[in-house]
Design a protein around this motif. Sequence first.
Motif, mmCIF file in Angstrom:
data_model
loop_
_atom_site.group_PDB
_atom_site.id
_atom_site.type_symbol
_atom_site.label_atom_id
_atom_site.label_comp_id
_atom_site.label_asym_id
_atom_site.label_seq_id
_atom_site.Cartn_x
_atom_site.Cartn_y
_atom_site.Cartn_z
ATOM 1 N N VAL A 45 48.310 35.814 49.710
ATOM 2 C CA VAL A 45 47.672 36.363 50.897
ATOM 3 C C VAL A 45 46.071 36.102 50.602
ATOM 4 C CG1 VAL A 45 46.628 38.787 51.776
ATOM 5 C CG2 VAL A 45 49.082 38.545 50.468
ATOM 6 N N MET A 46 45.704 35.641 51.705
ATOM 7 C CA MET A 46 44.236 35.122 51.801
ATOM 8 C C MET A 46 43.339 36.288 52.202
ATOM 9 S SD MET A 46 44.452 31.408 53.724
ATOM 10 C CE MET A 46 45.404 32.176 55.014
ATOM 11 N N ASP A 47 42.136 36.112 51.801
ATOM 12 C CA ASP A 47 41.169 37.385 51.883
ATOM 13 C C ASP A 47 41.137 37.879 53.469
ATOM 14 O OD1 ASP A 47 40.531 37.462 49.370
ATOM 15 O OD2 ASP A 47 38.742 36.339 49.466
ATOM 16 N N SER A 48 41.244 36.702 54.182
ATOM 17 C CA SER A 48 41.197 36.951 55.900
ATOM 18 C C SER A 48 42.378 38.038 56.344
ATOM 19 C CB SER A 48 41.051 35.767 56.569
ATOM 20 O OG SER A 48 42.134 34.977 56.326
ATOM 21 N N GLN A 49 43.420 37.706 55.524
ATOM 22 C CA GLN A 49 44.876 38.393 55.720
ATOM 23 C C GLN A 49 44.874 39.708 55.257
ATOM 24 O OE1 GLN A 49 47.205 35.353 54.095
ATOM 25 N NE2 GLN A 49 47.821 34.476 56.326
ATOM 26 N N ARG A 50 44.083 40.085 54.385
ATOM 27 C CA ARG A 50 44.081 41.673 53.710
ATOM 28 C C ARG A 50 43.747 42.483 54.821
ATOM 29 N NH1 ARG A 50 41.933 41.106 47.521
ATOM 30 N NH2 ARG A 50 42.481 43.391 47.927
ATOM 31 N N LEU A 51 44.577 43.597 54.457
ATOM 32 C CA LEU A 51 44.348 44.890 55.404
ATOM 33 C C LEU A 51 43.070 45.671 55.050
ATOM 34 C CD1 LEU A 51 48.132 45.607 55.782
ATOM 35 C CD2 LEU A 51 46.717 44.047 57.092
ATOM 36 N N THR A 52 42.162 45.357 55.112
ATOM 37 C CA THR A 52 40.828 45.945 54.754
ATOM 38 C C THR A 52 40.779 47.352 54.887
ATOM 39 O OG1 THR A 52 39.590 45.128 56.499
ATOM 40 C CG2 THR A 52 39.711 43.775 54.278
ATOM 41 N N GLU A 53 41.015 47.898 56.366
ATOM 42 C CA GLU A 53 41.215 49.318 56.449
ATOM 43 C C GLU A 53 42.136 50.241 55.735
ATOM 44 O OE1 GLU A 53 39.823 52.854 58.026
ATOM 45 O OE2 GLU A 53 38.664 50.823 58.046
ATOM 46 N N ALA A 54 43.228 49.552 55.816
ATOM 47 C CA ALA A 54 44.268 50.351 55.023
ATOM 48 C C ALA A 54 43.871 50.319 53.445
ATOM 49 C CB ALA A 54 45.697 49.588 54.957
ATOM 50 N N GLU A 55 43.209 49.349 52.882
ATOM 51 C CA GLU A 55 43.063 49.454 51.612
ATOM 52 C C GLU A 55 41.814 50.098 51.368
ATOM 53 O OE1 GLU A 55 41.881 45.544 50.065
ATOM 54 O OE2 GLU A 55 43.411 44.647 50.631
ATOM 55 N N SER A 56 40.829 50.374 52.331
ATOM 56 C CA SER A 56 39.766 51.355 52.353
ATOM 57 C C SER A 56 40.393 52.804 52.282
ATOM 58 C CB SER A 56 38.861 51.016 53.405
ATOM 59 O OG SER A 56 37.811 52.107 53.144
ATOM 60 N N GLN A 57 41.448 53.018 53.044
ATOM 61 C CA GLN A 57 41.942 54.448 52.955
ATOM 62 C C GLN A 57 42.642 54.665 51.754
ATOM 63 O OE1 GLN A 57 44.369 54.396 56.587
ATOM 64 N NE2 GLN A 57 42.761 54.318 58.131
ATOM 65 N N LEU A 58 43.441 53.883 51.147
ATOM 66 C CA LEU A 58 44.019 53.951 50.124
ATOM 67 C C LEU A 58 42.732 54.204 48.920
ATOM 68 C CD1 LEU A 58 46.921 53.957 48.348
ATOM 69 C CD2 LEU A 58 46.568 51.352 48.009
#
Length: 261
Positions: A45-58
């Motif tokens: 998974v490349m950085d551009s593909q990461r689900l940043t909003e979902a990670e933030s919520q977690l």
Amino acid sequence: MALWLESKPVRLTNITDKLNNINSEDELQVVIRAAYRQVLGNAHVMDSQRLTEAESQLRDGRTSVADFVRAIGQSELYRTMFFENSSAYRFVELNFKHFLGRAPQNQTEVAEHMATYHTKGYEAEIDSYIDSDEYKEAFGDDTVPYIRGNASQPGISNVSFNRTFAIARGDASSDISNVAKLIRDIAGNIPTKIVPPAQSLSGTGNRAKRYRLTVAGAQAGPRVTRVSRTKVFEVSYDQLSRRLQDIQKSGGQVVSINEVS
């Protein structure tokens, strides 16, 4: 050489920063990496593909591990990798692996999820695994799904071991193939053989072969030979997935699948 790499649970234990009430970053990253690896079939998974909003919520406790797993499954990345470029059989087969940690046991399970997708849509199909009693009992809210079909499970047939092995060959394997591994075995209700990693259950050798499908209850179509109350189809390997889908849509039931040549 080991044929199976055992998966182990990775869970978020709610270790928090007492001042900011956020999850420990080190623990969080272990969980996030495990979730991407499991749900995306070991894909990088490349950085551009990461689900940043979902990670933030977690990270700040607004969502559970189960809902983070759901977010990956509902993402455009998952859809592109495992839905748009795969047959419906392969999509369902991988959903079982990614979200329940096992292979489908029988044609009934596959048919139920095919029906969910066709009648309720993509999102409902993904939700059906994560909202299931099996998921809740196996993983709960805070554990990343992991491969568990290699061990006895309550309510799960022992046939699941070989079938899970066929689609999960350890952390070095990948789910990039868009060819279903278990169509013939599940539809024909026959045992799945364990083969060495260098071979394939649905490799190029099978593509030159033809298969005879005996079907009960399906509507008549072209090139169908009537045998009492059943119908017989002969198809190539490349036609097998599509023909099985058509049989399901017409209300038919596969009685047997036999190799012709």
